[in-house]
Design a protein around this motif. Structure first.
Motif, PDB file in Angstrom:
ATOM      1  N   GLY A   1      51.706  21.251  -4.699  1.00 38.22           N
ATOM      2  CA  GLY A   1      53.044  21.008  -5.231  1.00 38.22           C
ATOM      3  C   GLY A   1      52.786  21.391  -6.981  1.00 38.22           C
ATOM      4  N   ASP A   2      54.040  21.328  -7.523  1.00 40.29           N
ATOM      5  CA  ASP A   2      53.821  21.552  -8.872  1.00 40.29           C
ATOM      6  C   ASP A   2      53.287  20.333  -9.671  1.00 40.29           C
ATOM      7  OD1 ASP A   2      55.112  23.760  -8.864  1.00 40.29           O
ATOM      8  OD2 ASP A   2      57.202  22.967  -9.213  1.00 40.29           O
ATOM      9  N   ASN A   3      52.342  20.455 -10.487  1.00 43.31           N
ATOM     10  CA  ASN A   3      51.535  19.477 -11.116  1.00 43.31           C
ATOM     11  C   ASN A   3      50.705  18.764 -10.269  1.00 43.31           C
ATOM     12  OD1 ASN A   3      54.736  19.470 -12.235  1.00 43.31           O
ATOM     13  ND2 ASN A   3      53.212  18.931 -14.044  1.00 43.31           N
ATOM     14  N   GLU A   4      50.166  19.145  -9.152  1.00 46.16           N
ATOM     15  CA  GLU A   4      49.261  18.675  -8.296  1.00 46.16           C
ATOM     16  C   GLU A   4      47.767  19.255  -8.425  1.00 46.16           C
ATOM     17  OE1 GLU A   4      50.932  16.704  -4.244  1.00 46.16           O
ATOM     18  OE2 GLU A   4      50.733  18.963  -4.245  1.00 46.16           O
ATOM     19  N   LEU A   5      46.872  18.457  -8.416  1.00 42.96           N
ATOM     20  CA  LEU A   5      45.411  18.758  -8.137  1.00 42.96           C
ATOM     21  C   LEU A   5      45.171  18.400  -6.536  1.00 42.96           C
ATOM     22  CD1 LEU A   5      43.689  17.676 -11.464  1.00 42.96           C
ATOM     23  CD2 LEU A   5      43.408  19.808 -10.141  1.00 42.96           C
ATOM     24  N   VAL A   6      44.929  19.428  -5.869  1.00 45.10           N
ATOM     25  CA  VAL A   6      44.456  19.136  -4.481  1.00 45.10           C
ATOM     26  C   VAL A   6      43.218  19.739  -3.991  1.00 45.10           C
ATOM     27  CG1 VAL A   6      45.311  19.894  -1.942  1.00 45.10           C
ATOM     28  CG2 VAL A   6      47.041  19.751  -3.754  1.00 45.10           C
ATOM     29  N   GLY A   7      42.429  18.413  -3.636  1.00 45.61           N
ATOM     30  CA  GLY A   7      41.069  18.851  -3.161  1.00 45.61           C
ATOM     31  C   GLY A   7      41.004  19.480  -1.738  1.00 45.61           C
ATOM     32  N   PHE A   8      40.399  20.449  -1.660  1.00 42.68           N
ATOM     33  CA  PHE A   8      40.136  21.164  -0.271  1.00 42.68           C
ATOM     34  C   PHE A   8      38.697  21.266   0.379  1.00 42.68           C
ATOM     35  CE2 PHE A   8      40.756  25.413   2.091  1.00 42.68           C
ATOM     36  CZ  PHE A   8      41.199  24.793   3.175  1.00 42.68           C
TER      37      PHE A   8
ATOM     38  N   ALA B   1      37.231  12.123   9.519  1.00 41.92           N
ATOM     39  CA  ALA B   1      37.927  13.101  10.012  1.00 41.92           C
ATOM     40  C   ALA B   1      37.101  13.939  10.702  1.00 41.92           C
ATOM     41  CB  ALA B   1      38.529  13.718   8.802  1.00 41.92           C
ATOM     42  N   LEU B   2      35.996  14.213  10.679  1.00 39.10           N
ATOM     43  CA  LEU B   2      35.194  15.066  11.238  1.00 39.10           C
ATOM     44  C   LEU B   2      34.822  14.758  12.410  1.00 39.10           C
ATOM     45  CD1 LEU B   2      33.043  16.998   8.505  1.00 39.10           C
ATOM     46  CD2 LEU B   2      35.339  17.483   9.018  1.00 39.10           C
TER      47      LEU B   2
ATOM     48  N   VAL C   1      44.421  15.271  -0.922  1.00 40.37           N
ATOM     49  CA  VAL C   1      43.221  15.849  -0.180  1.00 40.37           C
ATOM     50  C   VAL C   1      43.443  16.407   1.166  1.00 40.37           C
ATOM     51  CG1 VAL C   1      40.833  15.615   0.653  1.00 40.37           C
ATOM     52  CG2 VAL C   1      41.639  14.012  -1.382  1.00 40.37           C
ATOM     53  N   ALA C   2      43.076  17.586   1.147  1.00 39.97           N
ATOM     54  CA  ALA C   2      43.483  18.385   2.619  1.00 39.97           C
ATOM     55  C   ALA C   2      41.896  18.679   3.347  1.00 39.97           C
ATOM     56  CB  ALA C   2      44.062  19.572   2.635  1.00 39.97           C
ATOM     57  N   ILE C   3      41.633  17.779   4.312  1.00 43.49           N
ATOM     58  CA  ILE C   3      40.113  17.921   5.204  1.00 43.49           C
ATOM     59  C   ILE C   3      40.354  19.006   6.176  1.00 43.49           C
ATOM     60  CG2 ILE C   3      38.185  16.782   6.232  1.00 43.49           C
ATOM     61  CD1 ILE C   3      39.188  14.177   4.720  1.00 43.49           C
ATOM     62  N   VAL C   4      39.466  20.064   6.226  1.00 42.75           N
ATOM     63  CA  VAL C   4      39.434  21.150   7.294  1.00 42.75           C
ATOM     64  C   VAL C   4      38.175  20.975   8.093  1.00 42.75           C
ATOM     65  CG1 VAL C   4      38.580  22.754   5.628  1.00 42.75           C
ATOM     66  CG2 VAL C   4      40.020  23.353   7.784  1.00 42.75           C
ATOM     67  N   ARG C   5      38.427  21.197   9.358  1.00 47.18           N
ATOM     68  CA  ARG C   5      37.276  21.443  10.091  1.00 47.18           C
ATOM     69  C   ARG C   5      37.274  22.495  11.108  1.00 47.18           C
ATOM     70  NH1 ARG C   5      36.558  16.645  14.265  1.00 47.18           N
ATOM     71  NH2 ARG C   5      38.307  17.543  15.329  1.00 47.18           N
ATOM     72  N   SER C   6      36.581  23.349  11.203  1.00 46.29           N
ATOM     73  CA  SER C   6      36.654  24.623  12.395  1.00 46.29           C
ATOM     74  C   SER C   6      37.927  25.537  12.118  1.00 46.29           C
ATOM     75  CB  SER C   6      36.403  24.181  13.772  1.00 46.29           C
ATOM     76  OG  SER C   6      35.086  23.352  13.926  1.00 46.29           O
ATOM     77  N   GLY C   7      38.485  25.336  11.050  1.00 44.20           N
ATOM     78  CA  GLY C   7      39.716  26.207  10.666  1.00 44.20           C
ATOM     79  C   GLY C   7      40.818  25.693  10.834  1.00 44.20           C
ATOM     80  N   ARG C   8      40.877  24.124  11.067  1.00 45.93           N
ATOM     81  CA  ARG C   8      42.094  23.526  11.279  1.00 45.93           C
ATOM     82  C   ARG C   8      42.149  22.265  10.345  1.00 45.93           C
ATOM     83  NH1 ARG C   8      42.856  20.435  15.341  1.00 45.93           N
ATOM     84  NH2 ARG C   8      44.848  20.629  15.529  1.00 45.93           N
TER      85      ARG C   8
ATOM     86  N   THR D   1      45.437  15.383  14.253  1.00 46.72           N
ATOM     87  CA  THR D   1      45.329  15.621  12.613  1.00 46.72           C
ATOM     88  C   THR D   1      45.676  14.268  11.801  1.00 46.72           C
ATOM     89  OG1 THR D   1      45.915  17.778  13.198  1.00 46.72           O
ATOM     90  CG2 THR D   1      46.524  16.961  11.044  1.00 46.72           C
ATOM     91  N   ILE D   2      45.228  13.589  10.864  1.00 53.43           N
ATOM     92  CA  ILE D   2      45.483  12.662  10.538  1.00 53.43           C
ATOM     93  C   ILE D   2      46.446  13.040   9.052  1.00 53.43           C
ATOM     94  CG2 ILE D   2      44.599  10.652   9.050  1.00 53.43           C
ATOM     95  CD1 ILE D   2      41.902  11.067  10.726  1.00 53.43           C
TER      96      ILE D   2
END
Length: 318
Positions: A25-32, A303-304, A199-206, A311-312
């Motif tokens: 979103g606007d003005n956001e810092l999102v950790g991937f 999460a992993l 924060v968005a946490i990804v595992r095996s492409g999901r 999905t949390i």
């Protein structure tokens, strides 16, 4: 808003992305964040048009990204995309010009960002002569000189010393506050925890976990912590606390001697902190009260380890 919707990508037998969706979103810092090979760099390359998705869409402010829109994105690849034999200042000016910046403004932006990032004395050096950390600073400057509307940064903190981490963190926060949102990947979870709004946490492409940093740390079942000064011995204080809080889920009580008797620490579950607050009023003098925040590294490991189909997600803060 940057919106990535149901991206899928396969490389031979490997499903690199599996219907992955996320927003910035606007003005956001999102950790991937995710383990090596989780799909972070693939996602960023698709956003930038370096790779084509097998399925899914990427939009910026409601419009599908095209070459013209991508000129307004500041991109920092994990593999340094700089010309090693070109001088720092000349290279940054050239890259700004590629983003459509007028010549004098491009030179000014090159000077401003090298100064801001602490590499002004290296403007006349070839990139290949710089340390890895200074090359990383030049790479960030390259993402910024075109006055981008959005930043996509793949491992921007890799190889940086603590001072450089502080400088880069400050720059990214300033850019977000000025209306330039950022999606960045990192294995340095302490930086992500300190810096990011979400924060968005990804595992095996999901996507396996997503939410504000605070909500992910709090977990699906909130826990609360109170520190209280009470009279009497630790054993007596703990016994009294257990009696007052009988039946509270997940209760943990500990106490240690203090100058006035016992310093008691209570941790308990529940929808809010009110029961702990009432207990404090009955037991002694309240010194601290607030939610229990788990380290992001613990959230990441959880999460992993979660089932593949879970999905949390947590509600975003307004």
């Amino acid at each position: 808003m940057l919106e990535v919707s149901h991206l899928s990508k396969r490389f031979g037998s490997i499903q690199a992305l599996d219907s992955l969706s996320l927003t910035v979103g606007d003005n956001e810092l999102v950790g991937f964040v995710g383990a090596n090979g989780a799909g972070k760099s693939t996602t960023m390359r698709i956003i930038m048009g370096v790779l084509a998705a097998d399925a899914g869409t990427v939009t910026w402010r409601g419009t599908t990204l095209d070459a013209d829109a991508r000129r307004r994105i500041g991109y920092m690849p994990e593999e340094r995309g700089l010309y090693p034999k070109m001088k720092v200042g000349e290279q940054l000016t050239y890259l700004a010009r590629l983003h459509g910046v007028e010549a004098s403004s491009a030179r000014r932006a090159s000077d401003e960002w090298t100064e801001r990032l602490g590499i002004e004395e290296r403007r006349g050096d070839d990139v290949q002569k710089l340390s890895l950390g200074n090359q990383q600073r030049v790479q960030l400057a390259a993402a910024l000189v075109g006055s981008p509307e959005l930043l996509i940064l793949d491992e921007p903190f890799s190889g940086l010393d603590p001072v450089a981490v502080d400088v880069m963190s400050e720059v990214l926060r300033e850019r977000a506050e000025a209306g330039v949102p950022t999606l960045f990947s990192s294995h340095q979870l302490d930086i992500v925890e300190h810096l990011c709004d979400r924060v968005a946490i990804v595992r095996s492409g999901r996507l396996v976990a997503e939410g504000t940093t605070e909500s992910l740390q709090a977990g699906a079942e909130p826990r609360w912590r109170a520190v209280i000064d009470v009279a009497g011995s630790p054993d007596a204080a703990q016994e009294a606390a257990r009696a007052v809080l009988a039946g509270v889920p997940g209760l943990d009580v500990s106490g240690a001697p203090s100058e006035t008797g016992t310093r008691l620490t209570l941790v308990a579950g529940g929808p809010d902190e009110q029961r702990l607050l009432r207990a404090a009023e009955n037991l002694g003098r309240l010194r601290e009260l607030g939610p229990v925040r788990r380290p992001l590294a613990e959230v990441f490991r959880e999460a992993l380890a979660a089932p593949a189909d879970l999905t949390i997600t947590t509600e975003q803060e307004a």
